[in-house]
Design a protein around this motif. Structure first.
Motif, PDB file in Angstrom:
ATOM      1  N   SER A 250      67.960   1.460  70.894  1.00 37.02           N
ATOM      2  CA  SER A 250      69.232   1.920  70.342  1.00 37.02           C
ATOM      3  C   SER A 250      70.319   2.108  71.403  1.00 37.02           C
ATOM      4  CB  SER A 250      69.042   3.217  69.558  1.00 37.02           C
ATOM      5  OG  SER A 250      68.609   4.261  70.411  1.00 37.02           O
TER       6      SER A 250
ATOM      7  N   ASP B  96      74.433 -11.607  65.189  1.00 39.42           N
ATOM      8  CA  ASP B  96      73.885 -10.617  64.273  1.00 39.42           C
ATOM      9  C   ASP B  96      73.380  -9.404  65.070  1.00 39.42           C
ATOM     10  OD1 ASP B  96      72.871  -9.320  62.063  1.00 39.42           O
ATOM     11  OD2 ASP B  96      71.172 -10.681  61.800  1.00 39.42           O
TER      12      ASP B  96
ATOM     13  N   THR C 117      73.312  -6.283  64.598  1.00 36.11           N
ATOM     14  CA  THR C 117      72.585  -5.225  63.887  1.00 36.11           C
ATOM     15  C   THR C 117      71.287  -5.747  63.273  1.00 36.11           C
ATOM     16  OG1 THR C 117      73.802  -5.616  61.834  1.00 36.11           O
ATOM     17  CG2 THR C 117      74.698  -3.958  63.364  1.00 36.11           C
TER      18      THR C 117
END
Length: 69
Positions: A8, A42, A44
């Motif tokens: 993250s 992309d 995410t």
């Protein structure tokens, strides 16, 4: 082997091998014990993680021409 690495807070960078047109772009993040890859179009979406030793072996094999990629 299972990698439980938190991506993250990863600092992603575009691969030098990505195309300049943006159609084939891969981003890479060094996560310490693992290397993560994702499609830059992309961010995410899913990413692939390899243990550092697996990435080193794969890189060596690609550079030597051992793999037909």
């Amino acid at each position: 082997m299972s990698l439980l690495v938190d991506a993250s807070q990863a600092r992603w960078r575009k691969s030098r091998r990505s195309s300049s047109t943006g159609s084939d772009c891969v981003e890479i993040a060094d996560l310490g014990e693992a290397i993560a890859f994702r499609d830059s179009k992309d961010p995410t979406g899913p990413n692939l993680m390899l243990a550092r030793t697996a990435w080193q072996d794969l890189s060596r094999r690609m550079a030597s021409g051992e793999l037909d990629l």
